[in-house]
Design a protein around this motif. Structure first.
Motif, PDB file in Angstrom:
ATOM      1  N   ALA A  88       0.837  -1.198   0.000  1.00 20.67           N
ATOM      2  CA  ALA A  88       0.000   0.000   0.000  1.00 20.67           C
ATOM      3  C   ALA A  88       0.873   1.249   0.000  1.00 20.67           C
ATOM      4  O   ALA A  88       1.920   1.289   0.665  1.00 20.67           O
ATOM      5  N   PRO A  89       0.478   2.271  -0.749  1.00 22.59           N
ATOM      6  CA  PRO A  89       1.269   3.514  -0.757  1.00 22.59           C
ATOM      7  C   PRO A  89       1.170   4.249   0.569  1.00 22.59           C
ATOM      8  O   PRO A  89       0.169   4.155   1.280  1.00 22.59           O
ATOM      9  N   ALA A  90       2.222   4.946   0.896  1.00 21.52           N
ATOM     10  CA  ALA A  90       2.256   5.749   2.116  1.00 21.52           C
ATOM     11  C   ALA A  90       3.025   7.025   1.822  1.00 21.52           C
ATOM     12  O   ALA A  90       4.030   7.000   1.112  1.00 21.52           O
ATOM     13  N   THR A  91       2.554   8.121   2.357  1.00 18.68           N
ATOM     14  CA  THR A  91       3.207   9.412   2.153  1.00 18.68           C
ATOM     15  C   THR A  91       3.660   9.976   3.487  1.00 18.68           C
ATOM     16  O   THR A  91       2.878  10.037   4.443  1.00 18.68           O
ATOM     17  N   VAL A  92       4.924  10.360   3.558  1.00 18.77           N
ATOM     18  CA  VAL A  92       5.470  10.997   4.749  1.00 18.77           C
ATOM     19  C   VAL A  92       5.517  12.495   4.491  1.00 18.77           C
ATOM     20  O   VAL A  92       6.205  12.955   3.572  1.00 18.77           O
ATOM     21  N   SER A  93       4.780  13.249   5.289  1.00 22.14           N
ATOM     22  CA  SER A  93       4.756  14.698   5.170  1.00 22.14           C
ATOM     23  C   SER A  93       5.816  15.318   6.078  1.00 22.14           C
ATOM     24  O   SER A  93       6.250  14.681   7.046  1.00 22.14           O
ATOM     25  N   PRO A  94       6.218  16.543   5.789  1.00 19.52           N
ATOM     26  CA  PRO A  94       7.291  17.165   6.590  1.00 19.52           C
ATOM     27  C   PRO A  94       7.000  17.196   8.085  1.00 19.52           C
ATOM     28  O   PRO A  94       7.914  17.004   8.899  1.00 19.52           O
ATOM     29  N   TYR A  95       5.733  17.399   8.464  1.00 23.74           N
ATOM     30  CA  TYR A  95       5.421  17.514   9.885  1.00 23.74           C
ATOM     31  C   TYR A  95       5.555  16.175  10.608  1.00 23.74           C
ATOM     32  O   TYR A  95       5.592  16.128  11.848  1.00 23.74           O
ATOM     33  N   MET A  96       5.644  15.065   9.871  1.00 22.39           N
ATOM     34  CA  MET A  96       5.777  13.742  10.477  1.00 22.39           C
ATOM     35  C   MET A  96       7.223  13.408  10.846  1.00 22.39           C
ATOM     36  O   MET A  96       7.472  12.458  11.590  1.00 22.39           O
ATOM     37  N   VAL A  97       8.168  14.151  10.320  1.00 22.34           N
ATOM     38  CA  VAL A  97       9.580  13.817  10.479  1.00 22.34           C
ATOM     39  C   VAL A  97      10.041  14.114  11.903  1.00 22.34           C
ATOM     40  O   VAL A  97       9.771  15.190  12.450  1.00 22.34           O
ATOM     41  N   VAL A  98      10.744  13.129  12.507  1.00 17.78           N
ATOM     42  CA  VAL A  98      11.338  13.316  13.830  1.00 17.78           C
ATOM     43  C   VAL A  98      12.825  12.987  13.748  1.00 17.78           C
ATOM     44  O   VAL A  98      13.307  12.432  12.764  1.00 17.78           O
ATOM     45  N   GLY A  99      13.546  13.313  14.790  1.00 15.58           N
ATOM     46  CA  GLY A  99      14.988  13.114  14.801  1.00 15.58           C
ATOM     47  C   GLY A  99      15.387  11.736  15.260  1.00 15.58           C
ATOM     48  O   GLY A  99      14.600  10.793  15.267  1.00 15.58           O
ATOM     49  N   GLY A 100      16.656  11.629  15.659  1.00 17.16           N
ATOM     50  CA  GLY A 100      17.173  10.343  16.084  1.00 17.16           C
ATOM     51  C   GLY A 100      17.551   9.478  14.899  1.00 17.16           C
ATOM     52  O   GLY A 100      17.871   9.972  13.820  1.00 17.16           O
ATOM     53  N   SER A 101      17.502   8.178  15.085  1.00 16.55           N
ATOM     54  CA  SER A 101      17.955   7.256  14.053  1.00 16.55           C
ATOM     55  C   SER A 101      17.007   7.224  12.874  1.00 16.55           C
ATOM     56  O   SER A 101      15.812   7.480  13.000  1.00 16.55           O
ATOM     57  N   GLY A 102      17.565   6.920  11.703  1.00 16.95           N
ATOM     58  CA  GLY A 102      16.745   6.783  10.505  1.00 16.95           C
ATOM     59  C   GLY A 102      17.294   7.538   9.321  1.00 16.95           C
ATOM     60  O   GLY A 102      18.223   8.349   9.438  1.00 16.95           O
ATOM     61  N   THR A 103      16.702   7.256   8.162  1.00 18.67           N
ATOM     62  CA  THR A 103      17.128   7.875   6.905  1.00 18.67           C
ATOM     63  C   THR A 103      16.004   8.627   6.201  1.00 18.67           C
ATOM     64  O   THR A 103      16.275   9.408   5.293  1.00 18.67           O
ATOM     65  N   ILE A 104      14.769   8.391   6.607  1.00 17.39           N
ATOM     66  CA  ILE A 104      13.665   9.087   5.947  1.00 17.39           C
ATOM     67  C   ILE A 104      13.765  10.590   6.160  1.00 17.39           C
ATOM     68  O   ILE A 104      13.404  11.387   5.286  1.00 17.39           O
ATOM     69  N   GLN A 105      14.306  11.006   7.296  1.00 13.49           N
ATOM     70  CA  GLN A 105      14.447  12.438   7.570  1.00 13.49           C
ATOM     71  C   GLN A 105      15.348  13.136   6.551  1.00 13.49           C
ATOM     72  O   GLN A 105      15.317  14.360   6.425  1.00 13.49           O
ATOM     73  N   ASP A 106      16.135  12.346   5.804  1.00 14.28           N
ATOM     74  CA  ASP A 106      17.020  12.914   4.788  1.00 14.28           C
ATOM     75  C   ASP A 106      16.390  12.941   3.396  1.00 14.28           C
ATOM     76  O   ASP A 106      16.999  13.468   2.457  1.00 14.28           O
ATOM     77  N   GLU A 107      15.190  12.360   3.250  1.00 13.69           N
ATOM     78  CA  GLU A 107      14.523  12.326   1.955  1.00 13.69           C
ATOM     79  C   GLU A 107      13.852  13.669   1.655  1.00 13.69           C
ATOM     80  O   GLU A 107      13.528  14.451   2.560  1.00 13.69           O
ATOM     81  N   GLN A 108      13.628  13.925   0.364  1.00 15.06           N
ATOM     82  CA  GLN A 108      12.879  15.115  -0.027  1.00 15.06           C
ATOM     83  C   GLN A 108      11.416  14.924   0.335  1.00 15.06           C
ATOM     84  O   GLN A 108      10.823  13.878   0.065  1.00 15.06           O
ATOM     85  N   MET A 109      10.827  15.923   0.960  1.00 17.06           N
ATOM     86  CA  MET A 109       9.441  15.845   1.422  1.00 17.06           C
ATOM     87  C   MET A 109       8.499  16.583   0.471  1.00 17.06           C
ATOM     88  O   MET A 109       8.895  17.609  -0.093  1.00 17.06           O
ATOM     89  N   PRO A 110       7.241  16.083   0.336  1.00 13.91           N
ATOM     90  CA  PRO A 110       6.741  14.832   0.917  1.00 13.91           C
ATOM     91  C   PRO A 110       7.388  13.622   0.265  1.00 13.91           C
ATOM     92  O   PRO A 110       7.734  13.656  -0.917  1.00 13.91           O
ATOM     93  N   PHE A 111       7.537  12.563   1.056  1.00 11.93           N
ATOM     94  CA  PHE A 111       8.218  11.350   0.607  1.00 11.93           C
ATOM     95  C   PHE A 111       7.190  10.263   0.357  1.00 11.93           C
ATOM     96  O   PHE A 111       6.475   9.841   1.267  1.00 11.93           O
ATOM     97  N   ASN A 112       7.084   9.846  -0.889  1.00  9.69           N
ATOM     98  CA  ASN A 112       6.126   8.803  -1.259  1.00  9.69           C
ATOM     99  C   ASN A 112       6.803   7.443  -1.238  1.00  9.69           C
ATOM    100  O   ASN A 112       7.833   7.236  -1.891  1.00  9.69           O
ATOM    101  N   THR A 113       6.228   6.516  -0.512  1.00  6.85           N
ATOM    102  CA  THR A 113       6.843   5.208  -0.340  1.00  6.85           C
ATOM    103  C   THR A 113       5.750   4.162  -0.155  1.00  6.85           C
ATOM    104  O   THR A 113       4.611   4.362  -0.585  1.00  6.85           O
TER     105      THR A 113
END
Length: 288
Positions: A88-113
């Motif tokens: 299923a498609p999922a979209t990460v919007s800028p307001y969803m991004v948090v810090g700490g570990s991970g790589t999605i925070q480095d993607e261009q927003m909104p991030f479709n995955t």
């Protein structure tokens, strides 16, 4: 090749948890003597009704990212029930991004995955943003229902990763016994389909955090999930030594410091040494 390992009906070289206890207990005791609270959980997964044991502290811990395994198991149960699709498609919007570990925070927003990619990153790079998005899809009550169904009393996924100041929910929590029970349930073939179990183990096999078990067991057949925050550092998972598959939980809390860096410097070698001792024993059994 399927990663799910059906328990063997008999094994003359069976894993003896008494031997493992004799090996691990001195490491737990030495850590305690130096201000590090440790819990170790072990379960023989190679046979039906394999033995289990908990060494060290029975108290609860800040779970850090180990709590993500409860969300992962819930997600895959929803997939098995046809309620969620990994594709299923999922979209990460800028307001969803948090810090700490991970790589999605480095993607261009909104991030479709996809849900699948969110779950993969939640395990492989312990992505906090992916975790929070999946928690939105699955729901905290659904995670709690799984924990209740398993009869777990301590483990709770109460709040998202990196909560904001306005979030007043209780902190997340677990202990060694509940973590071991969750690992056993995932592996058993009774909670999830074999396909979903294989997918979880595959993601855990490819985990990239190498500061704990990974620092001393790189390239070995271990499928694991780490967690670290504040003064705790953990690693849990499956040591997939053929015919001696074992669920392993190592939780630590460094009580002598409030510094994250210092806690990791002290605690990580303890997690590494316990993991290495367990693996070496199982590996010797395999070569008898």
């Amino acid at each position: 090749m399927a990663l799910f390992v059906a328990p063997a009906t008999a094994d003359p070289r069976k894993t003896d948890l008494k031997q493992l206890t004799d090996i691990v207990q001195p490491l737990v005791d030495d850590a305690a003597a130096h201000g590090v609270r440790v819990s170790v959980g072990l379960t023989d997964l190679s046979r039906p009704n394999g033995q289990s044991t908990i060494l060290g502290s029975l108290a609860s811990y800040n779970p850090a990212s180990v709590i993500k395994l409860s969300l992962l198991a819930t997600l895959m149960r929803q997939v098995d029930r046809g309620l969620i699709s990994l594709d299923a498609p999922a979209t990460v919007s800028p307001y969803m991004v948090v810090g700490g570990s991970g790589t999605i925070q480095d993607e261009q927003m909104p991030f479709n995955t996809t849900v699948r990619e969110l779950a993969r990153r939640m395990v492989v790079v312990s992505d906090n943003t992916a975790t929070n998005v999946l928690l939105y899809y699955v729901g905290i009550p659904t995670v709690q229902k799984l924990l209740d169904d398993l009869g777990l009393k301590t483990m709770k996924f109460n709040r998202q990763m990196f909560p904001g100041d306005l979030i007043s929910a209780p902190t997340n929590v677990l202990d060694a016994a509940d973590t071991l029970a969750l690992l056993k349930a995932i592996h058993s073939g009774r909670l999830l389909s074999h396909k979903s179990t294989d997918q979880i183990v595959d993601w855990m096999l490819h985990q990239e955090v190498d500061t704990k078990f990974g620092a001393v067991l790189d390239g070995k057949p271990i499928a694991h999930k780490t967690g670290e925050t504040g003064n705790v550092t953990h690693d849990v998972g499956y040591f997939l030594v053929p015919e001696h598959e074992t669920a392993v939980v190592v939780l630590t809390e460094v009580t002598t410091t409030t510094s994250f860096d210092e806690a990791q410097r002290i605690g990580n070698p303890i997690v590494q040494n316990i993991g290495l001792a367990v693996y070496n024993h199982l590996d010797k059994l395999d070569h008898r």
